[in-house]
Design a protein around this motif. Structure first.
Motif, PDB file in Angstrom:
ATOM      1  N   ARG A  16     112.754  38.258  43.114  1.00  0.00           N
ATOM      2  CA  ARG A  16     111.308  38.458  43.081  1.00  0.00           C
ATOM      3  C   ARG A  16     110.721  37.666  44.227  1.00  0.00           C
ATOM      4  N   ARG A  17     109.978  38.306  45.098  1.00  0.00           N
ATOM      5  CA  ARG A  17     109.523  37.679  46.333  1.00  0.00           C
ATOM      6  C   ARG A  17     108.627  36.469  46.083  1.00  0.00           C
ATOM      7  N   SER A  18     107.854  36.479  45.002  1.00  0.00           N
ATOM      8  CA  SER A  18     106.893  35.411  44.760  1.00  0.00           C
ATOM      9  C   SER A  18     107.535  34.065  44.490  1.00  0.00           C
ATOM     10  N   ASP A  19     108.704  34.066  43.851  1.00  0.00           N
ATOM     11  CA  ASP A  19     109.343  32.793  43.496  1.00  0.00           C
ATOM     12  C   ASP A  19     110.855  32.784  43.713  1.00  0.00           C
ATOM     13  N   SER A  20     111.386  33.825  44.355  1.00  0.00           N
ATOM     14  CA  SER A  20     112.826  33.942  44.642  1.00  0.00           C
ATOM     15  C   SER A  20     113.688  33.945  43.385  1.00  0.00           C
ATOM     16  N   LYS A  21     113.101  34.332  42.255  1.00  0.00           N
ATOM     17  CA  LYS A  21     113.871  34.410  41.017  1.00  0.00           C
ATOM     18  C   LYS A  21     114.837  35.584  41.085  1.00  0.00           C
ATOM     19  N   LYS A  52     107.020  43.581  45.809  1.00  0.00           N
ATOM     20  CA  LYS A  52     107.255  42.571  44.778  1.00  0.00           C
ATOM     21  C   LYS A  52     108.697  42.101  44.726  1.00  0.00           C
ATOM     22  N   TYR A  53     109.639  42.994  45.046  1.00  0.00           N
ATOM     23  CA  TYR A  53     111.058  42.657  44.930  1.00  0.00           C
ATOM     24  C   TYR A  53     111.821  42.970  46.212  1.00  0.00           C
TER      25      TYR A  53
END
Length: 320
Positions: free
Chosen positions: A76-81, A56-57
């Protein structure tokens, strides 16, 4: 002044968790939060595997270190936050009981304090945007990982001051401290005592062109109680005079003292130390307005009974 030398949420949902069976002793309870530093025999409620975290990260580099762990930057891998990940060795983790819906749950103290400081744990609490947000919690075999928001281009006030070469314009300092005082008022209304307000624990970042503030690191925090505290957990140089003189202190006067100490620390040539300040002299800063110097001096009143309350600081002419 090195930060090494100076000596973090979405809601915690416990509705689906089973009750914890514990042996009660040495509990201090205010409202629904109970400090229980000796509950290391309790089983962990939240368990996640390291590979779940890695899926996830993504972590990058260390951006901070304190007495209770280190902090890494990441995404955060899903949205690069951007995120900040605090690593706390299992042996240094403190726990508390969270009483909710008739059950008692074991929670990481720092996480519970952070949640309640932000007004996200109990009904009737006040939302506090000045507290850093929690994104995730991982309890692993050897450590706890607390994943928090990390505002873009944010830095702590210590580094922000270095970036500005120790000459932050007063209008920017005023904006920062107005938000800091507002956040402290709400934090105390929610029953939480940070106990370690200092430059390294205040994030500053640009939000739509304006400076914004987030309070971080609740590792030294506690619930607010009516009786005095005797043990001090935090940066001792910022401990209030009453801790040194009477060996006890209260939450609100301490927070007020530390706000003043932080302000003076930004402009003084030497790092702030309560003992040295008590010895004096402490002349005003010529580079600051009379109102700013007065705000600082009121916060740094030696007698805790004569210090203003946090709500009084909100009404100080410098911040109005």
């Amino acid at each position: 002044m090195n930060s090494e030398q100076r000596r973090k949420l979405s809601n915690i949902s416990t509705a689906s968790l089973p009750p914890v069976s514990v042996q009660k002793k040495k509990l201090r309870s205010i409202g629904s939060l109970v400090c229980c530093e000796e509950y290391h025999t309790c089983h962990n409620i939240i368990k996640k595997r390291k590979k779940e975290f890695k899926a996830k990260y993504c972590e990058f580099k260390k951006i901070g270190k304190g007495g209770f762990g280190s902090v890494m930057s990441g995404i955060r891998r899903s949205d690069s936050k951007p995120v900040a990940i605090k690593h706390i060795p299992k042996g240094l983790v403190r726990y508390m009981l969270v009483k909710r819906q008739g059950y008692e749950y074991k929670a990481v103290t720092e996480v519970a304090l952070m949640a309640q400081a932000a007004g996200l744990l109990y009904d009737g609490s006040v939302a506090n945007q000045g507290v850093i947000g929690l994104l995730d919690l991982y309890q692993l075999r050897t450590e706890i990982l607390i994943v928090m928001e990390l505002p873009l281009k944010s830095m702590d006030m210590h580094n922000f001051n270095i970036l500005r070469e120790g000459r932050i314009p007063e209008h920017e300092v005023k904006s920062i401290f107005k938000q800091l005082v507002d956040a402290a008022v709400l934090m105390h209304e929610n029953g939480i005592f940070h106990r370690d307000i200092k430059a390294e624990n205040v994030l500053v970042y640009l939000d739509q062109g304006n400076l914004s503030v987030k309070i971080i690191d609740f590792g030294c925090g506690d619930i607010i109680k009516n009786e005095p505290y005797t043990r001090f957990s935090g940066t001792f140089d910022f401990a209030p005079p009453e801790k040194l003189l009477q060996r006890q202190y209260y939450a609100e006067p301490t927070t007020v003292w530390q706000i003043g100490a932080l302000l003076r620390d930004l402009y003084a040539e030497e790092a702030f130390e309560t003992r040295k300040y008590m010895e004096g002299p402490n002349p005003p800063f010529d580079c600051l307005s009379h109102e700013c110097n007065d705000f600082m001096n009121q916060c740094l009143t030696i007698s805790p009974k004569q210090r203003p309350q946090l709500v009084e600081l909100q009404r100080h002419p410098w911040l109005v």
